[in-house]
Design a protein around this motif. Structure first.
Motif, mmCIF file in Angstrom:
data_model
loop_
_atom_site.group_PDB
_atom_site.id
_atom_site.type_symbol
_atom_site.label_atom_id
_atom_site.label_comp_id
_atom_site.label_asym_id
_atom_site.label_seq_id
_atom_site.Cartn_x
_atom_site.Cartn_y
_atom_site.Cartn_z
ATOM 1 N N GLY A 57 5.217 -48.899 89.292
ATOM 2 C CA GLY A 57 4.868 -47.498 89.089
ATOM 3 C C GLY A 57 3.795 -47.063 90.075
ATOM 4 O O GLY A 57 3.387 -47.825 90.955
ATOM 5 N N GLN A 58 3.320 -45.836 89.913
ATOM 6 C CA GLN A 58 2.286 -45.289 90.787
ATOM 7 C C GLN A 58 1.271 -44.521 89.953
ATOM 8 O O GLN A 58 1.626 -43.860 88.975
ATOM 9 C CB GLN A 58 2.891 -44.343 91.836
ATOM 10 C CG GLN A 58 3.748 -45.030 92.893
ATOM 11 C CD GLN A 58 4.313 -44.003 93.852
ATOM 12 O OE1 GLN A 58 4.995 -43.056 93.443
ATOM 13 N NE2 GLN A 58 4.036 -44.178 95.140
ATOM 14 N N VAL A 59 0.030 -44.596 90.369
ATOM 15 C CA VAL A 59 -1.031 -43.814 89.735
ATOM 16 C C VAL A 59 -1.676 -42.955 90.810
ATOM 17 O O VAL A 59 -2.081 -43.457 91.866
ATOM 18 C CB VAL A 59 -2.093 -44.727 89.086
ATOM 19 C CG1 VAL A 59 -3.258 -43.895 88.549
ATOM 20 C CG2 VAL A 59 -1.472 -45.529 87.953
ATOM 21 N N GLY A 60 -1.763 -41.659 90.548
ATOM 22 C CA GLY A 60 -2.354 -40.743 91.514
ATOM 23 C C GLY A 60 -3.868 -40.846 91.566
ATOM 24 O O GLY A 60 -4.517 -41.322 90.625
ATOM 25 N N LEU A 61 -4.437 -40.377 92.659
ATOM 26 C CA LEU A 61 -5.880 -40.450 92.880
ATOM 27 C C LEU A 61 -6.543 -39.080 92.924
ATOM 28 O O LEU A 61 -7.610 -38.914 93.523
ATOM 29 C CB LEU A 61 -6.165 -41.212 94.183
ATOM 30 C CG LEU A 61 -5.721 -42.674 94.196
ATOM 31 C CD1 LEU A 61 -6.005 -43.298 95.544
ATOM 32 C CD2 LEU A 61 -6.398 -43.459 93.083
ATOM 33 N N GLY A 62 -5.894 -38.068 92.341
ATOM 34 C CA GLY A 62 -6.542 -36.772 92.231
ATOM 35 C C GLY A 62 -5.979 -35.711 93.152
ATOM 36 O O GLY A 62 -4.828 -35.802 93.605
ATOM 37 N N ALA A 63 -6.786 -34.708 93.439
ATOM 38 C CA ALA A 63 -6.343 -33.550 94.221
ATOM 39 C C ALA A 63 -7.431 -33.130 95.197
ATOM 40 O O ALA A 63 -8.597 -33.478 95.050
ATOM 41 C CB ALA A 63 -5.995 -32.391 93.299
ATOM 42 N N MET A 64 -7.016 -32.360 96.200
ATOM 43 C CA MET A 64 -7.961 -31.803 97.162
ATOM 44 C C MET A 64 -7.393 -30.492 97.710
ATOM 45 O O MET A 64 -6.179 -30.248 97.625
ATOM 46 C CB MET A 64 -8.194 -32.775 98.322
ATOM 47 C CG MET A 64 -6.979 -33.010 99.203
ATOM 48 S SD MET A 64 -7.321 -34.082 100.616
ATOM 49 C CE MET A 64 -8.381 -32.998 101.586
ATOM 50 N N PRO A 65 -8.253 -29.615 98.239
ATOM 51 C CA PRO A 65 -7.733 -28.383 98.848
ATOM 52 C C PRO A 65 -6.869 -28.701 100.061
ATOM 53 O O PRO A 65 -7.299 -29.432 100.956
ATOM 54 C CB PRO A 65 -9.001 -27.623 99.250
ATOM 55 C CG PRO A 65 -10.088 -28.208 98.410
ATOM 56 C CD PRO A 65 -9.720 -29.650 98.225
ATOM 57 N N GLY A 66 -5.641 -28.180 100.064
ATOM 58 C CA GLY A 66 -4.753 -28.398 101.201
ATOM 59 C C GLY A 66 -4.979 -27.384 102.301
ATOM 60 O O GLY A 66 -5.036 -27.723 103.483
ATOM 61 N N GLN A 67 -5.140 -26.121 101.919
ATOM 62 C CA GLN A 67 -5.428 -25.077 102.890
ATOM 63 C C GLN A 67 -5.979 -23.859 102.163
ATOM 64 O O GLN A 67 -5.751 -23.671 100.966
ATOM 65 C CB GLN A 67 -4.175 -24.674 103.673
ATOM 66 C CG GLN A 67 -3.142 -23.921 102.850
ATOM 67 C CD GLN A 67 -2.066 -23.254 103.692
ATOM 68 O OE1 GLN A 67 -2.134 -23.220 104.905
ATOM 69 N NE2 GLN A 67 -1.059 -22.714 103.042
ATOM 70 N N VAL A 68 -6.730 -23.063 102.886
ATOM 71 C CA VAL A 68 -7.154 -21.741 102.422
ATOM 72 C C VAL A 68 -6.622 -20.754 103.443
ATOM 73 O O VAL A 68 -7.056 -20.742 104.595
ATOM 74 C CB VAL A 68 -8.686 -21.635 102.297
ATOM 75 C CG1 VAL A 68 -9.073 -20.228 101.862
ATOM 76 C CG2 VAL A 68 -9.224 -22.663 101.314
ATOM 77 N N ALA A 69 -5.645 -19.947 103.035
ATOM 78 C CA ALA A 69 -4.956 -19.056 103.969
ATOM 79 C C ALA A 69 -5.068 -17.609 103.506
ATOM 80 O O ALA A 69 -5.242 -17.325 102.311
ATOM 81 C CB ALA A 69 -3.481 -19.455 104.076
#
Length: 251
Positions: A57-69
């Motif tokens: 399986g896989q466990v995610g490591l969170g989120a981050m801003p991809g872009q501000v457009a």
């Protein structure tokens, strides 16, 4: 537990950035020609692990801003009656020359006549091509296709013509402050021509384009972002408590 702590912390950081974007949009809700910012999140990397049944399986490591457009949807028209106020109805940007000689682009048409009789922005950037208004001129008029005329010594004279610039990808323009944008590789170069030609919009005199920020939408986003930040902070607290309990088992 450590992964949960890091994931929640990354989520808090991402939501904080989202709150900064919302705050800037609300601060510019009445700024002439302002285009709202939109932040897109992306998920971070995943760590593989083996499930008890033998499957991976896989466990995610969170989120981050991809872009501000920027969202370049047109704002609502506001009638002012001022001869030097212009709104672009459709696609395109006014060209202005900055103090260092470089070109910038704007949707804010709140122009004025400076001390030398030139059409300029309130912050001093000169409209390009230059439009010189003679002293004592009256009846300044700007047609839909950009022709600028005025009455000088009792006769109507054409003072010049305003051009508009369009870009293959307006969302790729870089915001430079003072309602100005500058081109990037992503936006492509400017394609300059007369208003109403090709895919360019037309000009309306005595009208300004307002901000395209919807205050109601931003308030909903603010509440959603606040709740997401709060939830992530609770995960941090819970993870910390679980780690404390696990460490206590050694005693």
């Amino acid at each position: 537990m450590m992964d949960a702590l890091y994931s929640a912390a990354s989520g808090m950081n991402a939501q904080q950035t989202g709150m900064d974007v919302i705050a800037n949009n609300l601060a510019n809700a009445t700024t002439v020609g302002y285009k709202r910012d939109r932040m897109d999140l992306v998920d971070l990397g995943y760590v593989p692990f083996r499930l008890p049944g033998g499957r991976e399986g896989q466990v995610g490591l969170g989120a981050m801003p991809g872009q501000v457009a920027k969202e370049h949807a047109q704002g609502l028209a506001q009638s002012t009656g001022r001869d030097t106020d212009l709104a672009i109805q459709g696609d395109g940007f006014l060209q202005v020359t900055r103090s260092d000689g470089s070109l910038a682009y704007t949707r804010a048409g709140n122009l004025q006549i400076d001390a030398q009789g030139r059409l300029a922005m309130p912050s001093g950037e000169l409209l390009q091509p230059r439009i010189q208004v003679p002293a004592g001129a009256s009846g300044l008029s700007v047609s839909a296709d950009g022709r600028v005329t005025a009455t000088v010594n009792g006769q109507v004279r054409q003072l010049g013509a305003i051009s508009l610039a369009t870009f293959a990808n307006p969302g790729g323009l870089r915001a430079a402050g003072d309602n100005l944008f500058t081109p990037t590789v992503s936006s492509g170069g400017p394609r300059v021509g007369a208003p109403g030609s090709a895919d360019r919009g037309t000009l309306a005199q005595g009208v300004l384009e307002g901000s395209n920020v919807n205050v109601g939408t931003e308030m909903i986003s603010l509440i959603t972002t606040q709740r997401a930040f709060e939830a992530a902070s609770k995960v941090v607290i819970a993870s910390d408590e679980m780690m404390g309990m696990a460490n206590g088992l050694r005693r």
